[in-house]
Design a protein around this motif. Structure first.
Motif, PDB file in Angstrom:
ATOM      1  N   ALA A 135       0.766  -1.280  -0.029  1.00 28.60           N
ATOM      2  CA  ALA A 135      -0.029   0.261   0.014  1.00 28.60           C
ATOM      3  C   ALA A 135       0.969   1.226  -0.039  1.00 28.60           C
ATOM      4  CB  ALA A 135      -0.894  -0.006   1.204  1.00 28.60           C
ATOM      5  N   PRO A 136       1.577   1.423  -1.094  1.00 27.83           N
ATOM      6  CA  PRO A 136       2.495   2.445  -1.186  1.00 27.83           C
ATOM      7  C   PRO A 136       1.931   4.041  -1.030  1.00 27.83           C
ATOM      8  CG  PRO A 136       2.344   1.679  -3.621  1.00 27.83           C
ATOM      9  CD  PRO A 136       1.523   0.687  -2.118  1.00 27.83           C
ATOM     10  N   VAL A 137       2.581   4.730  -0.253  1.00 31.94           N
ATOM     11  CA  VAL A 137       1.949   6.341  -0.351  1.00 31.94           C
ATOM     12  C   VAL A 137       2.196   6.958  -1.917  1.00 31.94           C
ATOM     13  CG1 VAL A 137       2.480   8.591   0.476  1.00 31.94           C
ATOM     14  CG2 VAL A 137       2.660   6.417   2.200  1.00 31.94           C
ATOM     15  N   ASP A 138       3.326   6.479  -2.440  1.00 35.07           N
ATOM     16  CA  ASP A 138       3.663   6.970  -3.817  1.00 35.07           C
ATOM     17  C   ASP A 138       4.905   6.063  -4.278  1.00 35.07           C
ATOM     18  OD1 ASP A 138       3.402   9.270  -5.768  1.00 35.07           O
ATOM     19  OD2 ASP A 138       5.587   9.191  -5.531  1.00 35.07           O
ATOM     20  N   LEU A 139       4.705   5.867  -5.612  1.00 36.88           N
ATOM     21  CA  LEU A 139       5.394   4.882  -6.296  1.00 36.88           C
ATOM     22  C   LEU A 139       5.640   5.556  -7.783  1.00 36.88           C
ATOM     23  CD1 LEU A 139       6.933   2.213  -6.474  1.00 36.88           C
ATOM     24  CD2 LEU A 139       4.897   1.231  -7.482  1.00 36.88           C
ATOM     25  N   GLN A 140       6.960   5.993  -8.078  1.00 36.01           N
ATOM     26  CA  GLN A 140       7.240   6.840  -9.149  1.00 36.01           C
ATOM     27  C   GLN A 140       8.634   6.512  -9.962  1.00 36.01           C
ATOM     28  OE1 GLN A 140       5.298   9.381 -10.736  1.00 36.01           O
ATOM     29  NE2 GLN A 140       3.758   8.954  -9.237  1.00 36.01           N
ATOM     30  N   PRO A 141       8.617   6.498 -11.313  1.00 35.58           N
ATOM     31  CA  PRO A 141      10.013   6.324 -11.994  1.00 35.58           C
ATOM     32  C   PRO A 141      10.824   7.709 -11.378  1.00 35.58           C
ATOM     33  CG  PRO A 141       8.278   6.170 -13.441  1.00 35.58           C
ATOM     34  CD  PRO A 141       7.487   6.604 -12.176  1.00 35.58           C
ATOM     35  N   CYS A 142      12.226   7.369 -11.030  1.00 36.89           N
ATOM     36  CA  CYS A 142      12.913   8.521 -10.332  1.00 36.89           C
ATOM     37  C   CYS A 142      14.514   8.246 -10.403  1.00 36.89           C
ATOM     38  CB  CYS A 142      12.311   9.144  -9.191  1.00 36.89           C
ATOM     39  SG  CYS A 142      13.423  10.346  -8.587  1.00 36.89           S
ATOM     40  N   GLY A 143      15.316   9.022 -10.907  1.00 34.18           N
ATOM     41  CA  GLY A 143      16.527   8.660 -10.613  1.00 34.18           C
ATOM     42  C   GLY A 143      17.274   9.833  -9.811  1.00 34.18           C
ATOM     43  N   GLY A 144      16.443  10.071  -8.965  1.00 40.17           N
ATOM     44  CA  GLY A 144      17.076  11.204  -8.197  1.00 40.17           C
ATOM     45  C   GLY A 144      17.690  10.687  -6.614  1.00 40.17           C
ATOM     46  N   THR A 145      18.157  11.351  -5.837  1.00 40.53           N
ATOM     47  CA  THR A 145      18.591  10.956  -4.539  1.00 40.53           C
ATOM     48  C   THR A 145      17.467  11.441  -3.340  1.00 40.53           C
ATOM     49  OG1 THR A 145      19.702  13.029  -4.186  1.00 40.53           O
ATOM     50  CG2 THR A 145      20.860  11.194  -5.120  1.00 40.53           C
ATOM     51  N   HIS A 146      17.342  10.273  -2.589  1.00 37.45           N
ATOM     52  CA  HIS A 146      16.184  10.778  -1.503  1.00 37.45           C
ATOM     53  C   HIS A 146      16.467  10.407  -0.155  1.00 37.45           C
ATOM     54  CE1 HIS A 146      12.781  11.368  -4.402  1.00 37.45           C
ATOM     55  NE2 HIS A 146      13.801  10.670  -5.279  1.00 37.45           N
ATOM     56  N   VAL A 147      15.963  10.769   1.046  1.00 31.97           N
ATOM     57  CA  VAL A 147      16.201  10.615   2.182  1.00 31.97           C
ATOM     58  C   VAL A 147      15.578   8.855   2.382  1.00 31.97           C
ATOM     59  CG1 VAL A 147      16.013  12.805   3.180  1.00 31.97           C
ATOM     60  CG2 VAL A 147      14.053  11.448   2.806  1.00 31.97           C
ATOM     61  N   ALA A 148      15.872   8.217   3.574  1.00 29.62           N
ATOM     62  CA  ALA A 148      15.465   6.932   3.797  1.00 29.62           C
ATOM     63  C   ALA A 148      14.098   6.581   4.382  1.00 29.62           C
ATOM     64  CB  ALA A 148      16.585   6.344   4.463  1.00 29.62           C
ATOM     65  N   ARG A 149      13.640   7.776   5.127  1.00 28.64           N
ATOM     66  CA  ARG A 149      12.517   7.753   5.583  1.00 28.64           C
ATOM     67  C   ARG A 149      11.918   9.245   5.947  1.00 28.64           C
ATOM     68  NH1 ARG A 149      11.492   3.067   7.955  1.00 28.64           N
ATOM     69  NH2 ARG A 149       9.674   3.803   8.812  1.00 28.64           N
ATOM     70  N   THR A 150      10.726   9.276   5.494  1.00 26.34           N
ATOM     71  CA  THR A 150      10.064  10.869   5.475  1.00 26.34           C
ATOM     72  C   THR A 150      10.210  11.739   6.842  1.00 26.34           C
ATOM     73  OG1 THR A 150       8.025   9.989   6.079  1.00 26.34           O
ATOM     74  CG2 THR A 150       8.299  10.139   3.791  1.00 26.34           C
ATOM     75  N   GLY A 151      10.400  10.926   7.864  1.00 31.33           N
ATOM     76  CA  GLY A 151      10.721  11.584   8.988  1.00 31.33           C
ATOM     77  C   GLY A 151      11.978  12.424   9.075  1.00 31.33           C
ATOM     78  N   GLU A 152      12.833  12.314   8.085  1.00 31.40           N
ATOM     79  CA  GLU A 152      14.019  13.026   8.055  1.00 31.40           C
ATOM     80  C   GLU A 152      13.742  14.340   7.131  1.00 31.40           C
ATOM     81  OE1 GLU A 152      17.805  10.864   6.917  1.00 31.40           O
ATOM     82  OE2 GLU A 152      16.375   9.133   6.533  1.00 31.40           O
ATOM     83  N   ILE A 153      12.689  14.676   6.957  1.00 35.34           N
ATOM     84  CA  ILE A 153      12.563  15.950   6.131  1.00 35.34           C
ATOM     85  C   ILE A 153      12.490  17.042   7.089  1.00 35.34           C
ATOM     86  CG2 ILE A 153      10.926  17.031   4.578  1.00 35.34           C
ATOM     87  CD1 ILE A 153      10.323  14.164   3.297  1.00 35.34           C
ATOM     88  N   GLY A 154      11.402  16.782   8.038  1.00 35.38           N
ATOM     89  CA  GLY A 154      11.335  18.022   9.049  1.00 35.38           C
ATOM     90  C   GLY A 154      10.135  18.637   8.525  1.00 35.38           C
ATOM     91  N   ARG A 155       9.830  20.085   9.159  1.00 43.00           N
ATOM     92  CA  ARG A 155       8.781  20.828   8.877  1.00 43.00           C
ATOM     93  C   ARG A 155       8.727  21.606   7.528  1.00 43.00           C
ATOM     94  NH1 ARG A 155       3.595  20.957  11.134  1.00 43.00           N
ATOM     95  NH2 ARG A 155       2.720  23.059  10.202  1.00 43.00           N
ATOM     96  N   LEU A 156       7.696  21.581   6.922  1.00 44.14           N
ATOM     97  CA  LEU A 156       7.551  22.242   5.470  1.00 44.14           C
ATOM     98  C   LEU A 156       6.463  23.191   5.485  1.00 44.14           C
ATOM     99  CD1 LEU A 156       7.395  18.640   3.565  1.00 44.14           C
ATOM    100  CD2 LEU A 156       9.340  20.398   3.437  1.00 44.14           C
TER     101      LEU A 156
END
Length: 242
Positions: A200-221
């Motif tokens: 049950a993915p939140v999102d699944l997209q083709p992408c070649g970029g770099t990403h954090v390992a967990r969304t909790g690492e993002i912080g306040r937006l």
């Protein structure tokens, strides 16, 4: 031309250093290596900057990294002594800048999860990013969008790299949300970024970029300015706070 550089950042976005051999220094002074941790500009994400250290200890400041044809080219700042082909160099990216780009790139995928509409463009920045949606009659509520976005980061969803065969991607066109850039083909598989559980993915997209390992690492937006860019197109700015 076949790819000559092993793209270490594809498998591990947290890898900050490596040793590499210089394959070529092109006519404009761009440095091509046999392997690299430097991400080249692409998919809306800026190329990495950082430092190369030569065998004699001299440092070369890298201002950006680009694709030129099939080559990843490390672009040095002006007025520096360049390495020679065959020389070994130590590479180190500007990690603080890269990590913020990782936070923001994953944020753009969360925006895609919250707004189920095609996108016309995206630009990832270290402090502010923007994404252009073809909204049609989608009801956009700025305050609710910001709350939902921060709820997704606080939920600390996993972010993992998967892959899909070219044929399966052709059979699942809903995975491709961008209207301006097609995912890279020709290798048999396409790299996917999966946020959340596989079932049950939140999102699944083709992408070649770099990403954090967990969304909790993002912080306040914070959702910033929302601009009209055509009859249905809206540009949404997102700010990384802190």
């Amino acid at each position: 031309m076949t790819e000559r550089t092993d793209e270490l950042f594809r498998a591990d976005s947290y890898l900050t250093t490596c040793e590499a051999h210089v394959l070529e220094v092109n006519e404009r002074g761009g440095i091509i290596l046999d392997r690299t941790v430097f991400y080249p500009t692409g998919g809306g994400q800026p190329g990495d900057r950082g430092v190369m250290t030569k065998e004699d200890g001299a440092e070369i400041r890298i201002g950006t990294t680009l694709y030129v044809g099939d080559d990843i080219v490390h672009v040095p700042e002006e007025g520096q002594t360049l390495p020679q082909p065959g020389e070994t160099v130590s590479c180190a990216i500007d990690w603080d800048n890269r990590f913020r780009l990782m936070q923001m790139h994953t944020t753009m995928h969360l925006m895609l999860a919250l707004i189920p509409r095609p996108i016309n463009g995206c630009q990832v920045g270290a402090d502010k990013s923007r994404i252009d949606f073809d909204l049609g009659d989608f009801d956009l509520d700025k305050e609710r969008l910001e709350a939902d976005l921060n709820a997704l980061t606080a939920a600390d969803h996993s972010v993992t790299i998967t892959a899909v065969a070219d044929e399966e991607l052709d059979a699942r066109p809903e995975l491709v949300r961008t209207m301006s850039v097609a995912p890279p083909r020709g290798k048999g598989t396409v790299r996917l970024i999966q946020i959340g559980r596989a079932d049950a993915p939140v999102d699944l997209q083709p992408c070649g970029g770099t990403h954090v390992a967990r969304t909790g690492e993002i912080g306040r937006l914070r959702i910033g300015k929302i601009e009209n860019k055509g009859a249905h197109n809206k540009r949404i700015a997102v700010h990384l706070e802190g």
